[in-house]
Design an enzyme around this catalytic site. Structure first.
Site, PDB file in Angstrom:
ATOM      1  CD1 TRP A   1      -2.605   1.373   0.564  1.00  0.00           C
ATOM      2  CD2 TRP A   1      -2.241   1.816   2.458  1.00  0.00           C
ATOM      3  NE1 TRP A   1      -3.279   2.634   0.970  1.00  0.00           N
ATOM      4  CE2 TRP A   1      -3.297   2.765   2.330  1.00  0.00           C
ATOM      5  CE3 TRP A   1      -1.553   1.634   3.917  1.00  0.00           C
ATOM      6  CZ2 TRP A   1      -3.655   3.489   3.386  1.00  0.00           C
ATOM      7  CZ3 TRP A   1      -2.266   2.515   4.824  1.00  0.00           C
ATOM      8  CH2 TRP A   1      -3.410   3.606   4.447  1.00  0.00           C
TER       9      TRP A   1
ATOM     10  CG  ASP B   1      -3.033  -2.854   6.931  1.00  0.00           C
ATOM     11  OD1 ASP B   1      -4.037  -3.120   7.335  1.00  0.00           O
ATOM     12  OD2 ASP B   1      -2.357  -2.181   6.028  1.00  0.00           O
TER      13      ASP B   1
ATOM     14  CE  LYS C   1     -10.255   0.329   2.251  1.00  0.00           C
ATOM     15  NZ  LYS C   1      -9.851   1.306   1.548  1.00  0.00           N
TER      16      LYS C   1
HETATM   17  C1  LMR Z   1      -6.817   2.304  -0.872  1.00  0.00           C
HETATM   18  O1  LMR Z   1      -5.596   1.832  -0.854  1.00  0.00           O
HETATM   19  O2  LMR Z   1      -7.062   2.823  -1.925  1.00  0.00           O
HETATM   20  C2  LMR Z   1      -7.526   2.665   0.242  1.00  0.00           C
HETATM   21  O3  LMR Z   1      -6.951   2.015   1.292  1.00  0.00           O
HETATM   22  C3  LMR Z   1      -7.818   4.070   0.589  1.00  0.00           C
HETATM   23  C4  LMR Z   1      -6.663   4.815   1.168  1.00  0.00           C
HETATM   24  O4  LMR Z   1      -6.651   5.444   2.013  1.00  0.00           O
HETATM   25  O5  LMR Z   1      -5.559   4.900   0.433  1.00  0.00           O
END
Ligand code: LMR
Length: 399
Positions: free
Chosen positions: A130, A211, A246
């Site tokens: 992420w 996570d 989510k």
């Molecule tokens: C994403 O990865 O799109 C979501 O978790 C929203 C974010 O906060 O980045």
């Protein structure tokens, strides 16, 4: 002082939403941030949430502060969802959960705790991960390194290299694992692979931080927790940051949790006391509303069943969109085999699109996806599928 500053770069994910909103082109498609949309392209409030809110409006009598760690009822509800009823960790009391404003806050509190209290210096994240992970951990003063995860050739997990890398992580470092529906790849370890990951992590003396942001969006609420639950084996320590953005659609309410698993109840309580100090220094105590919604739903048999049905509907629609995406890409003559997209789990598809293609989709077609090629499948609809696949086939080249 401000005059000397240059502009910070836009956020890799949420910055896209801002750019999308400003784009005047009709027919624009937003497949950036991980937000669920129904087949009409709307992000609606869950009906179970609406009902819980109605009840709260009627019953709420105070806006007094919550405790630093949030309500006990919320913590119990989170633990049951994460670990199932009557699990050893819960029964033996070697677990404690703080209500945090979203998964991001839970991760930041975890990172601060690991650095300042646990004296950890480095965290290992998957390559890729992420986009916000490195900056959250760096902000807490942790050094961020990566371990191999995704195999671009097979479009699957590079399990051999991942395991080998874990076996070489220095003892005492922290590893960040995605509990399910890996973001951005949608590629998860199988249960037997999870077992080997857990064993390697324990054998090395590496500290696991998990996570867990997409429970229920992969194979099911219980199934998706299988990997996480392995890390709750008796006598083991872990931290779990979970999000309800989510699976309850509570994005803007900022609701999640940080769960501490200690080897013993006493250890868990000691660690949790420092988690509370860390929270107090960050945001003092959590905002109530989102947590109260989750607690209300999970405590009420009927509302819980309704919510479970809503999660199932989301999961099913995402799966349908994955299949339709693969079929439509093929029908549009896009170059390559896209069957891997139907095997990925959760909201995201790691499409294999490169930077130039991602830029071309945005510039020429007003289609917004995250750099690196992550596509939010949950933003696809039957109406936008044709133009989307036509555009992707165009930028990828046709077979
Ligand atoms: C994403 O990865 O799109 C979501 O978790 C929203 C974010 O906060 O980045």
């Amino acid at each position: 002082m401000f005059h000397e500053l240059s502009m910070a770069p836009p956020d890799a994910i949420l910055g896209l939403t801002e750019a999308f909103k400003k784009d005047p082109r009709p027919g624009k498609i937003n497949l950036g941030a991980g937000v669920y949309q129904n087949d009409q392209g709307q992000t609606r409030v869950f009906s179970s949430v609406k009902k819980a809110e109605a009840a709260l409006l009627k019953e709420e009598t105070t806006k007094n502060y919550l405790p630093i760690h949030g309500s006990e009822g919320y913590a119990a509800a989170v633990q049951e969802l994460l670990f199932g009823e009557g699990r050893e960790a819960v029964a033996s009391g070697r677990i404690a959960t703080a209500h945090a404003p979203g998964g991001t806050a839970a991760l930041r509190v975890a990172a601060d705790f690991l650095k300042k209290v646990g004296q950890r210096e480095r965290i290992w994240v998957s390559d890729p991960t992420w986009a916000n992970h490195p900056q959250v951990f760096a902000a807490a003063g942790l050094q961020v390194s990566t371990y191999p995860y995704y195999d671009a050739a097979t479009k699957g997990l590079d399990f051999g290299r991942m395991l080998q890398a874990i076996q070489e992580i220095p003892a005492g470092d922290v590893i960040l694992l995605h509990g399910c529906c890996h973001n951005p790849t949608g590629v998860d370890p199988a249960l037997d692979q999870w077992k080997r990951i857990a064993e390697a992590v324990w054998a090395r003396g590496v500290f696991p931080l998990i996570d867990f942001a997409y429970q229920g969006l992969g194979d099911g609420l219980e199934e998706d927790a299988a990997g996480v639950r392995l890390f709750a084996a008796p006598g083991r320590e872990a931290l779990i940051a979970n999000s309800f953005s989510k699976n309850f659609g509570l994005y803007r309410e900022r609701v999640g949790g940080l769960t501490v698993l200690g080897a013993t109840s006493e250890d868990a309580q000691k660690a949790f006391s420092h988690v509370k100090t860390t929270i107090r220094a960050n945001y003092s105590n959590p905002p109530s509303h989102g947590g109260a919604i989750v607690e209300t739903i999970l405590k009420d048999t009927q509302l819980k069943a309704e919510w479970q049905g809503e999660v199932t509907a989301i999961r099913d629609r995402i799966r349908q969109m994955r299949r339709l995406f693969v079929e439509t890409l093929k029908a549009k003559g896009a170059k390559g085999d896209f069957s891997f997209i139907a095997r990925q789990k959760g909201m995201f598809s790691f499409s294999g699109l490169g930077k130039e293609q991602v830029d071309a989709l945005r510039e020429r077609h007003a289609i917004y996806i995250v750099g690196g090629g992550r596509i939010n499948v949950a933003g696809m609809t039957r109406a936008n599928m044709e133009p989307l696949c036509q555009a992707i086939a165009g930028v990828m080249g046709k077979s």
